[in-house]
Structures are given as structure tokens and as C-alpha cells.
Enzyme design. Structure first.
Site, PDB file in Angstrom:
ATOM      1  N   GLY A   1       0.919  -1.349   0.124  1.00  0.00           N
ATOM      2  CA  GLY A   1       0.067   0.002  -0.126  1.00  0.00           C
ATOM      3  C   GLY A   1       0.721   1.205  -0.080  1.00  0.00           C
ATOM      4  O   GLY A   1       1.577   1.692  -0.965  1.00  0.00           O
TER       5      GLY A   1
ATOM      6  N   SER B   1       6.148  -4.786  -2.185  1.00  0.00           N
ATOM      7  CA  SER B   1       6.069  -3.242  -2.422  1.00  0.00           C
ATOM      8  C   SER B   1       6.237  -2.580  -1.253  1.00  0.00           C
ATOM      9  O   SER B   1       7.473  -2.724  -0.511  1.00  0.00           O
ATOM     10  CB  SER B   1       4.412  -3.284  -2.936  1.00  0.00           C
TER      11      SER B   1
ATOM     12  N   ASP C   1       8.765  -4.521 -13.678  1.00  0.00           N
ATOM     13  CA  ASP C   1       8.401  -3.777 -12.777  1.00  0.00           C
ATOM     14  C   ASP C   1       8.843  -2.169 -12.565  1.00  0.00           C
ATOM     15  O   ASP C   1       9.697  -1.752 -12.211  1.00  0.00           O
ATOM     16  CB  ASP C   1       8.759  -4.343 -11.187  1.00  0.00           C
TER      17      ASP C   1
END
Length: 315
Positions: free
Chosen positions: A40, A112, A267
Site C-alpha cells: 500500500g 512493495s 516492474d
């Protein structure tokens, strides 16, 4: 990935500041403890995370970071105070959860933003981490935030122009994360909603380079969309609440902790140079590049993560 497995225990842990974090455990109660650190910031810990782990070998611990998922109070309520939602608070919550569950050391698995938080936790508490498995690795530095919010416009110029134009003209040449953080905390609900929608539209774009991309269905939910945007802009505007470059400078603190970092070549949201830089100074790390992989577990990334977790379970 392993078949779905349901939790055998769950609860709400009071961590102070009026915050209660949701946690759950699944798999083998007597297995190797493993903590999942979601991304997030603000994504919450979804059930699919459990499927990365062999449930016969691991005691799988998931938790929702402050303000998101099933933790309370939710940041989707504009009245929820963000001043007690920082990286320092999250690291303390992880330690409180470890003590609450009676875990001495655990494998930490993050992706992430979760990889940033996992690295920060391991550098602060190296004696509590038995191994690290990270994918879509980011360090949330000023350079990375600038890359995600501005420089990636060179890859997706039309979509980025719409993203930039979502903030007032006077803010368009400045800190876009901070500008969106102001908008998503505006007193006007219509301003907040538009900012959340514009931010999440850009989120969908900058993780989309690998083939077979589909928009994140969670962003269709206005409550999730607003809470996610409020948290991610809060952390991005403050560069992860970490001294810039700290995770690289302190990579040597990870000596003795074996780790695997799995990174997609495609990515562009978290370019492979971040994991590569970490691997240079983390003596016990192995970096695996998945040529077709993007941001997330698709295109072979998830399979490499499962293989790494299986190897640690067998060690």
C-alpha cells in the site's frame, strides 16, 4: 500457490493511541512462524497471502496495518487522526504483535511498501528475524516517490498528464504526493472523492506494464479507495517516515539474516535497481530477477516466492 486455508485464530490487539490492529494465524500452530507485511500503504492483508506458504510447515501470521483492512479506527473516516500512523508506529505494532503471539523469531515476508516496512523492521530488530522473503522491492526514498509520481510520466505520458492535472495548477510543478495528501484531507467530500479516484487511476497505470494487466477491483469501492489514497499519500508525502536512503546505508545490519528478493524486470513501479542496491550490501541476500514479471506476484514472481518459502521451511 497452496490451496486456500482459513485462520484458526484471530483477534484485535490494542497497540495504544486508540489503535487496534487486526491479526490472524493460519497453517500449523507448531510450524515455523512467518509474518506477512502487506503493501500500500493501506492495502490490508488479503487471504491470498496465506497461499504463498505451506500450511503444514508454517504458522502464518497476517495483520492489517494501522487504519486499514479490519484494523480500527479506519482511515477511511476523515476524522481519524493520521499523526499516530507513521513507520515508527507500525514497527512498534509489529513488535507488540510478536510478543502477544509468543513468537521468538519469525520469517518476514513483504511486498512493495511491505518490503520497505519489512526491511526497516529487520534492521531495527535483527535478532527477531530468522529470514526475509521480499518481492516488488521498494525502499520509499525521495527518489522513488519522485519516480512514481513524476518521472514515470515519461513511460505513460497521457495518463500522467491527467494525474498531474488532478491537483491545483499552483501545485503541478511541486510535490505531487503532498498535493494529493492535501486534497484527500480537504473538508469538501467531493474534493476528497475526486482526489482518491484520480490517485487510484494512476496507481492502476503504473503497475500495468507486464502483460495481462487488469485494474484493481478494490478501487471500485469508494470506501477502500479513499482509505487507501489517504494512507499512501500520507506516507509518500513523508517519504516513508524514514531518513532518506537509510535502508541502503543500514543494509549491513542484515548480516546473518538470509534473504531472497524476487523482482520483476518489467516492474516500473518498483524498478529492479532498488533490490540490486540492497543486495550489494546485504551479505546474505539473493536477488532473483523474473524477466516477464511486473509489480506483484504475477508472471512467475509468485512461484519464485513460494519456492523461496518452501526452501526456508525445509532448512
Amino acid at each position: 500457490m497452496y490451496p486456500p486455508v482459513e485462520p484458526y485464530a484471530r483477534g484485535m490487539l490494542d497497540v495504544g493511541d486508540g489503535q487496534r490492529i487486526h491479526w490472524e494465524t493460519s497453517g500449523n500452530p507448531d510450524g515455523r512462524a512467518a509474518l506477512v507485511v502487506h503493501g500500500g500503504p493501506g492495502s490490508g492483508a488479503g487471504a491470498s497471502w496465506r497461499r504463498l506458504f505451506d500450511p503444514a510447515a508454517y504458522r502464518i501470521v497476517l495483520f492489517d496495518q494501522r487504519g486499514c483492512g479490519r484494523s480500527t479506527p479506519p482511515v477511511s473516516d476523515p476524522a481519524t487522526d493520521l499523526s499516530v500512523n507513521t513507520t515508527g508506529h507500525l514497527l512498534a505494532d509489529m513488535e507488540a504483535l510478536r510478543a502477544h503471539l509468543g513468537v521468538d523469531r519469525w520469517l518476514v515476508c513483504g511486498a512493495s511498501w511491505g518490503s520497505t516496512l519489512s526491511l526497516a523492521y529487520a534492521q531495527r530488530h535483527p535478532d527477531r528475524v530468522s529470514a526475509l522473503v521480499l518481492f516488488s522491492v521498494v525502499a520509499t526514498t525521495a527518489r522513488e516517490v519522485e519516480w512514481v509520481t513524476r518521472d514515470m510520466g515519461r513511460v505513460f505520458p497521457q495518463q500522467w498528464a491527467r494525474f498531474r492535472d488532478g491537483v491545483p495548477e499552483a501545485d503541478r510543478d511541486g510535490d505531487l504526493a503532498a498535493a494529493y495528501a492535501r486534497l484527500v484531507n480537504d473538508p469538501d467530500p467531493a474534493v476528497r472523492e475526486r482526489a482518491a479516484r484520480d490517485w487510484c487511476d494512476w496507481e492502476d497505470v503504473h503497475v500495468s506494464l507486464a502483460g495481462g494487466f487488469a485494474p484493481d477491483p478494490r478501487f471500485a469501492d469508494p470506501v477502500f479507495r479513499f482509505g487507501f489514497t489517504r494512507l499512501v499519500t500520507h506516507y509518500f508525502a513523508n517519504r516513508g517516515f524514514l531518513p532518506d536512503g537509510q535502508l541502503f546505508r543500514d543494509a549491513g545490519r542484515l548480516a546473518g539474516i538470509p534473504g531472497v528478493m524476487v523482482q520483476g524486470r518489467l516492474d516500473v513501479s518498483g524498478p529492479p535497481d532498488v533490490a540490486w542496491r540492497l543486495a550489494r550490501d546485504w551479505p546474505d541476500a539473493r536477488l532473483e530477477i523474473v524477466e516477464a514479471g511486473g509489480h506483484g506476484s504475477g508472471h512467475g514472481v509468485g512461484e519464485r516466492v513460494v519456492a523461496a518459502l518452501d526452501a526456508f521451511a525445509a532448512a
